[in-house]
Scaffold this motif. Structure first.
Motif, PDB file in Angstrom:
ATOM      1  N   PHE A   5       0.827  -1.201   0.000  1.00 38.21           N
ATOM      2  CA  PHE A   5       0.000   0.000   0.000  1.00 38.21           C
ATOM      3  C   PHE A   5       0.865   1.257   0.000  1.00 38.21           C
ATOM      4  O   PHE A   5       0.418   2.337  -0.334  1.00 38.21           O
ATOM      5  CB  PHE A   5      -0.908   0.032   1.233  1.00 38.21           C
ATOM      6  N   ILE A   6       2.126   1.112   0.397  1.00 38.16           N
ATOM      7  CA  ILE A   6       3.044   2.245   0.477  1.00 38.16           C
ATOM      8  C   ILE A   6       3.690   2.467  -0.879  1.00 38.16           C
ATOM      9  O   ILE A   6       4.237   1.549  -1.483  1.00 38.16           O
ATOM     10  CB  ILE A   6       4.104   2.001   1.565  1.00 38.16           C
ATOM     11  N   ASP A   7       3.648   3.708  -1.336  1.00 42.81           N
ATOM     12  CA  ASP A   7       4.168   4.058  -2.654  1.00 42.81           C
ATOM     13  C   ASP A   7       5.667   4.336  -2.633  1.00 42.81           C
ATOM     14  O   ASP A   7       6.398   3.881  -3.500  1.00 42.81           O
ATOM     15  CB  ASP A   7       3.405   5.274  -3.181  1.00 42.81           C
ATOM     16  N   GLN A   8       6.138   5.117  -1.659  1.00 43.73           N
ATOM     17  CA  GLN A   8       7.548   5.485  -1.605  1.00 43.73           C
ATOM     18  C   GLN A   8       7.885   6.049  -0.235  1.00 43.73           C
ATOM     19  O   GLN A   8       6.985   6.354   0.542  1.00 43.73           O
ATOM     20  CB  GLN A   8       7.882   6.517  -2.671  1.00 43.73           C
ATOM     21  N   VAL A   9       9.166   6.223   0.032  1.00 39.52           N
ATOM     22  CA  VAL A   9       9.600   6.918   1.231  1.00 39.52           C
ATOM     23  C   VAL A   9       9.567   8.408   0.907  1.00 39.52           C
ATOM     24  O   VAL A   9      10.181   8.848  -0.070  1.00 39.52           O
ATOM     25  CB  VAL A   9      11.023   6.481   1.637  1.00 39.52           C
ATOM     26  N   HIS A  10       8.862   9.179   1.705  1.00 35.35           N
ATOM     27  CA  HIS A  10       8.720  10.615   1.455  1.00 35.35           C
ATOM     28  C   HIS A  10       9.812  11.423   2.153  1.00 35.35           C
ATOM     29  O   HIS A  10      10.381  12.342   1.576  1.00 35.35           O
ATOM     30  CB  HIS A  10       7.345  11.074   1.918  1.00 35.35           C
ATOM     31  N   TYR A  11      10.106  11.104   3.418  1.00 35.21           N
ATOM     32  CA  TYR A  11      11.123  11.849   4.142  1.00 35.21           C
ATOM     33  C   TYR A  11      11.724  10.995   5.245  1.00 35.21           C
ATOM     34  O   TYR A  11      11.174   9.966   5.630  1.00 35.21           O
ATOM     35  CB  TYR A  11      10.560  13.143   4.746  1.00 35.21           C
ATOM     36  N   ILE A  12      12.880  11.460   5.710  1.00 36.76           N
ATOM     37  CA  ILE A  12      13.511  10.894   6.891  1.00 36.76           C
ATOM     38  C   ILE A  12      13.733  12.040   7.864  1.00 36.76           C
ATOM     39  O   ILE A  12      13.856  13.191   7.468  1.00 36.76           O
ATOM     40  CB  ILE A  12      14.845  10.193   6.573  1.00 36.76           C
ATOM     41  N   ARG A  13      13.766  11.724   9.146  1.00 39.58           N
ATOM     42  CA  ARG A  13      14.008  12.723  10.182  1.00 39.58           C
ATOM     43  C   ARG A  13      15.349  12.421  10.837  1.00 39.58           C
ATOM     44  O   ARG A  13      15.629  11.281  11.186  1.00 39.58           O
ATOM     45  CB  ARG A  13      12.884  12.714  11.206  1.00 39.58           C
ATOM     46  N   ILE A  14      16.159  13.452  10.976  1.00 36.96           N
ATOM     47  CA  ILE A  14      17.494  13.306  11.537  1.00 36.96           C
ATOM     48  C   ILE A  14      17.606  14.231  12.748  1.00 36.96           C
ATOM     49  O   ILE A  14      17.317  15.429  12.643  1.00 36.96           O
ATOM     50  CB  ILE A  14      18.564  13.682  10.487  1.00 36.96           C
ATOM     51  N   PRO A  15      18.032  13.690  13.901  1.00 32.97           N
ATOM     52  CA  PRO A  15      18.194  14.547  15.075  1.00 32.97           C
ATOM     53  C   PRO A  15      19.464  15.393  14.953  1.00 32.97           C
ATOM     54  O   PRO A  15      20.507  14.917  14.498  1.00 32.97           O
ATOM     55  CB  PRO A  15      18.319  13.541  16.228  1.00 32.97           C
ATOM     56  N   VAL A  16      19.350  16.654  15.349  1.00 35.38           N
ATOM     57  CA  VAL A  16      20.498  17.559  15.309  1.00 35.38           C
ATOM     58  C   VAL A  16      20.540  18.372  16.600  1.00 35.38           C
ATOM     59  O   VAL A  16      19.522  18.574  17.252  1.00 35.38           O
ATOM     60  CB  VAL A  16      20.452  18.495  14.082  1.00 35.38           C
TER      61      VAL A  16
END
Length: 123
Positions: A5-16
């Motif tokens: 059902f998932i089309d693609q990875v849209h974003y990732i979150r990186i801690p800074v």
């Protein structure tokens, strides 16, 4: 199930640790496009594709990688058709960078953002 059902990875979150400084680094060193920045996040776009990197400020001692047997393992892997030039670019900007390695017909290396997040790039 034959199709996700998932089309693609849209974003990732990186801690800074420092949001503005980190956003500037991702812009200047990695060439990402800063779309917006607030006190809660910085949103950067990778070239023309749909993929986004979102930087999230955190005072915690946390990273966008994990360990196996106390060895840091990356979570995020990028691609670059100019791998060797990119490697030299990072070295020229004093980015902590491992040597280029070869594995079954493709080359890769690891590098660290200024917050200590371990990343990989390959081609």
């Amino acid at each position: 199930m034959s199709k996700s059902f998932i089309d693609q990875v849209h974003y990732i979150r990186i801690p800074v640790k420092d949001l503005e400084w980190s956003a500037q680094w991702y812009e200047d060193i990695l060439g990402f496009q800063l779309l917006n920045i607030t006190g809660e996040r910085a949103v950067l776009k990778v070239n023309e594709g749909p993929f986004l990197v979102i930087l999230i400020p955190s005072g915690d001692e946390t990273f966008a990688h994990f360990t196996i047997d106390n060895r840091q393992e990356f979570i995020i892997g990028f691609t670059s058709p100019e791998l060797f030039q990119f490697h030299q670019h990072l070295l020229d900007h004093q980015v902590k960078t491992d040597d280029i390695k070869e594995d079954h017909g493709h080359s890769f290396f690891h590098f660290y953002d200024p917050n200590g997040n371990k990343l990989q790039v390959h081609w």
